[in-house]
Enzyme design. Structure first.
Site, PDB file in Angstrom:
ATOM      1  N   ASP A 166      -6.686   4.008  -5.155  1.00 14.33           N
ATOM      2  CA  ASP A 166      -7.381   3.833  -3.868  1.00 14.33           C
ATOM      3  C   ASP A 166      -8.074   5.171  -3.591  1.00 14.33           C
ATOM      4  OD1 ASP A 166      -7.712   1.921  -1.506  1.00 14.33           O
ATOM      5  OD2 ASP A 166      -6.982   3.685  -0.471  1.00 14.33           O
TER       6      ASP A 166
ATOM      7  N   LYS B 289       0.861  -1.191   0.000  1.00 13.02           N
ATOM      8  CA  LYS B 289       0.000   0.000   0.000  1.00 13.02           C
ATOM      9  C   LYS B 289       0.890   1.231   0.000  1.00 13.02           C
ATOM     10  CE  LYS B 289      -4.427   0.771   0.020  1.00 13.02           C
ATOM     11  NZ  LYS B 289      -5.453  -0.132  -0.531  1.00 13.02           N
TER      12      LYS B 289
HETATM   13  P1  NAD Z   1     -13.322   6.970  -3.526  1.00 14.59           P
HETATM   14  O1  NAD Z   1     -12.388   8.078  -3.260  1.00 14.59           O
HETATM   15  O2  NAD Z   1     -13.753   6.700  -4.920  1.00 14.59           O
HETATM   16  O3  NAD Z   1     -14.657   7.152  -2.649  1.00 14.59           O
HETATM   17  C1  NAD Z   1     -14.638   7.374  -1.273  1.00 14.59           C
HETATM   18  C2  NAD Z   1     -16.046   7.835  -0.893  1.00 14.59           C
HETATM   19  O4  NAD Z   1     -16.150   7.946   0.520  1.00 14.59           O
HETATM   20  C3  NAD Z   1     -16.409   9.207  -1.455  1.00 14.59           C
HETATM   21  O5  NAD Z   1     -17.772   9.211  -1.851  1.00 14.59           O
HETATM   22  C4  NAD Z   1     -16.211  10.125  -0.251  1.00 14.59           C
HETATM   23  O6  NAD Z   1     -16.952  11.322  -0.329  1.00 14.59           O
HETATM   24  C5  NAD Z   1     -16.711   9.209   0.830  1.00 14.59           C
HETATM   25  N1  NAD Z   1     -16.329   9.592   2.192  1.00 14.59           N
HETATM   26  C6  NAD Z   1     -15.127   9.996   2.654  1.00 14.59           C
HETATM   27  N2  NAD Z   1     -15.217  10.257   3.980  1.00 14.59           N
HETATM   28  C7  NAD Z   1     -16.508  10.014   4.334  1.00 14.59           C
HETATM   29  C8  NAD Z   1     -17.231  10.087   5.549  1.00 14.59           C
HETATM   30  N3  NAD Z   1     -16.627  10.499   6.666  1.00 14.59           N
HETATM   31  N4  NAD Z   1     -18.546   9.736   5.565  1.00 14.59           N
HETATM   32  C9  NAD Z   1     -19.164   9.354   4.430  1.00 14.59           C
HETATM   33  N5  NAD Z   1     -18.523   9.240   3.244  1.00 14.59           N
HETATM   34  C10 NAD Z   1     -17.223   9.579   3.202  1.00 14.59           C
HETATM   35  O7  NAD Z   1     -12.643   5.693  -2.868  1.00 14.59           O
HETATM   36  P2  NAD Z   1     -12.951   4.157  -3.198  1.00 14.59           P
HETATM   37  O8  NAD Z   1     -11.967   3.713  -4.211  1.00 14.59           O
HETATM   38  O9  NAD Z   1     -14.390   3.970  -3.419  1.00 14.59           O
HETATM   39  O10 NAD Z   1     -12.509   3.482  -1.814  1.00 14.59           O
HETATM   40  C11 NAD Z   1     -13.363   3.419  -0.689  1.00 14.59           C
HETATM   41  C12 NAD Z   1     -12.877   2.325   0.248  1.00 14.59           C
HETATM   42  O11 NAD Z   1     -12.837   1.088  -0.471  1.00 14.59           O
HETATM   43  C13 NAD Z   1     -11.475   2.518   0.812  1.00 14.59           C
HETATM   44  O12 NAD Z   1     -11.438   1.927   2.096  1.00 14.59           O
HETATM   45  C14 NAD Z   1     -10.602   1.695  -0.132  1.00 14.59           C
HETATM   46  O13 NAD Z   1      -9.396   1.309   0.469  1.00 14.59           O
HETATM   47  C15 NAD Z   1     -11.529   0.530  -0.374  1.00 14.59           C
HETATM   48  N6  NAD Z   1     -11.237  -0.239  -1.592  1.00 14.59           N
HETATM   49  C16 NAD Z   1     -11.233   0.349  -2.822  1.00 14.59           C
HETATM   50  C17 NAD Z   1     -11.029  -0.436  -3.956  1.00 14.59           C
HETATM   51  C18 NAD Z   1     -11.067   0.142  -5.340  1.00 14.59           C
HETATM   52  O14 NAD Z   1     -10.951  -0.633  -6.308  1.00 14.59           O
HETATM   53  N7  NAD Z   1     -11.252   1.431  -5.525  1.00 14.59           N
HETATM   54  C19 NAD Z   1     -10.755  -1.800  -3.823  1.00 14.59           C
HETATM   55  C20 NAD Z   1     -10.797  -2.379  -2.558  1.00 14.59           C
HETATM   56  C21 NAD Z   1     -11.040  -1.582  -1.450  1.00 14.59           C
END
Ligand code: NAD
Length: 414
Positions: free
Chosen positions: A145, A105
């Protein structure tokens, strides 16, 4: 009671499963520590001509199964210990899905919303050059991410390629399709979440159609999970993002929300009843899908959760203390390393396509994603029944047993 730090939390989960499987104590000594962490200073020229120095990290937790794989996060609250915990979870996730990868990461302490596009590009390029000694298509392969996108991956790929003197598409995944990105990668994590929800309901002999769902975070994971689950007939009755939270007992208009995020970068401009962001997690729903950040379900709110099952779209959204409370309340938790693994499954397919130079149609990608997710779900479900342990513990057991086998064959260098 004080809750554990993220790194201790990750270790606690490892120790619990290691005890359950009676892991060799020598192997545990290796697996409880990250292989390497690089901390870098990233000076960039801001648009106003001033220099600002950011701090970034790349942690490679374990590479016994292959090159390390993991996202890059841009967030003001990035810390070294967060990187270690997230890299450990990537290691277990890749093993659980039986991918030929270890876990990594990376991240930069910054608020990307306060940086211009040009500043973000310079930040990404300088970060890439600083962590260059750790990168390579057979060493460590970054992906998007939180607050990084396919554009960020394109800048990493270009910087790596320029420094090497040849174009290397397999250095990152989650890149734009025109650069060798895979069809279906953008949607893969959310699609994976929906497959896991469907399989869970099937295993419980329940109907997903009409099930009420609340989703915290409407980004890549949350937005796509909402779309696929609503297509399966479930009702997304509440969602939130950093701008606020919306509810509609009759089901929110998911395509409308996606359009709103595309236009305004937030959900709150979409019509609907607004509630407090914290209220989102406490909705009386069948499924709660935290898809934002870590530590959202904790000691203070776990007791108030009304959902029947939690599917962890985000990494580490439930603290171990909250996990215990939820278990006592009979709320099942489908762990992150299974629920959100769709992203890394298709990242692996993207890497395979880029290395071979042969690109797949989306149907083929989705079929392989479906096969891998269903297989992993079955393994976890059966392990949980066989050992009478939680789904989280079962997922760790499947992942760690595989890594133990790898060490048994590889032995120890020197
Ligand atoms: P992203 O940046 O696309 O979206 C994050 C979302 O969370 C946004 O809508 C943001 O406004 C919201 N957010 C942030 N703080 C918040 C809060 N306090 N309350 C409510 N909403 C809030 O990110 P993502 O890629 O969707 O990743 C989200 C999670 O999923 C992370 O934990 C990431 O590690 C995990 N993840 C992502 C992927 C991927 O392929 N993108 C894969 C596995 C895990």
């Amino acid at each position: 009671m004080i809750e554990d730090s993220l790194a201790r939390k990750a270790k606690k989960q490892l120790y619990k499963a290691a005890k359950e499987m009676d892991m060799d104590s020598n192997l545990l000594k290796i697996l409880e520590k990250p292989m390497r962490i690089l901390k870098v200073s990233i000076p960039i020229k801001l648009d106003n001509g001033k220099i600002k120095v950011f701090t970034g990290f790349r942690c490679q937790y374990n590479n016994a199964k292959g090159p390390t794989k993991g996202g890059v996060r841009y967030h003001p609250e990035v810390t070294e210990e967060e990187m270690v915990a997230l890299a450990a979870w990537m290691t277990w996730k890749c093993s659980l899905l039986d991918l030929p990868y270890g876990g990594a990461k990376g991240g930069i302490i910054c608020d990307p919303r306060k940086l211009s596009e040009n500043e973000l590009e310079r930040l990404t390029r300088r970060y890439t050059s600083e962590i260059m000694p750790l990168l390579g298509p057979h060493i460590d392969i970054p992906a998007p991410d939180v607050y990084t996108t396919s554009k960020t991956m394109a800048w990493i790929m270009d910087t790596f390629s320029m420094m090497k003197g040849y174009t290397e598409p397999s250095i990152v995944t989650g890149k734009p399709e025109i650069l060798g990105g895979s069809k279906g990668r953008k949607e893969a994590t959310g699609r994976g979440v929906s497959i896991i929800a469907r399989e869970f309901f099937k295993a419980k002999k329940k109907n997903l159609k009409g099930a009420k769902i609340a989703i915290q975070g409407f980004g890549n994971v949350g937005g796509h999970a909402a779309l696929f689950l609503s297509q399966m007939g479930a009702k997304i009755v509440a969602t939130s993002d950093i701008s606020g939270a919306l509810v509609d007992p009759n089901g929110l208009d998911v395509p409308g929300l996606i359009d709103c995020v595309e236009k305004h970068a937030c959900i709150i401009k979409h019509p609907g009843k607004q509630i407090d962001r914290e209220e989102l997690l406490l909705q009386d729903v069948d499924i709660l899908i935290p898809s934002a950040l870590e530590n959202q379900i904790h000691l203070k709110n776990a007791n108030k959760i009304k959902a029947k099952v939690i599917i962890e779209g985000a990494n580490g959204p439930t603290t171990p203390e909250a996990d215990e409370i939820l278990e006592q309340k009979g709320i099942e938790v489908i762990p992150d390393i299974l629920a959100n693994a769709g992203g890394v499954v298709v990242s692996h397919l993207e890497w395979v396509q880029a290395l071979s130079g042969l690109f797949w149609e989306e149907d083929q990608v989705n079929k392989e994603l479906e096969r891998k997710m269903v297989k992993a779900f079955k393994e976890v479900w059966e392990k949980s029944v066989q050992k009478t342990v939680s789904l989280r513990c079962a997922a760790y057991l499947v992942a760690l047993e595989r890594i133990s086998e790898v060490y048994r064959f590889r032995g120890m260098f020197p």
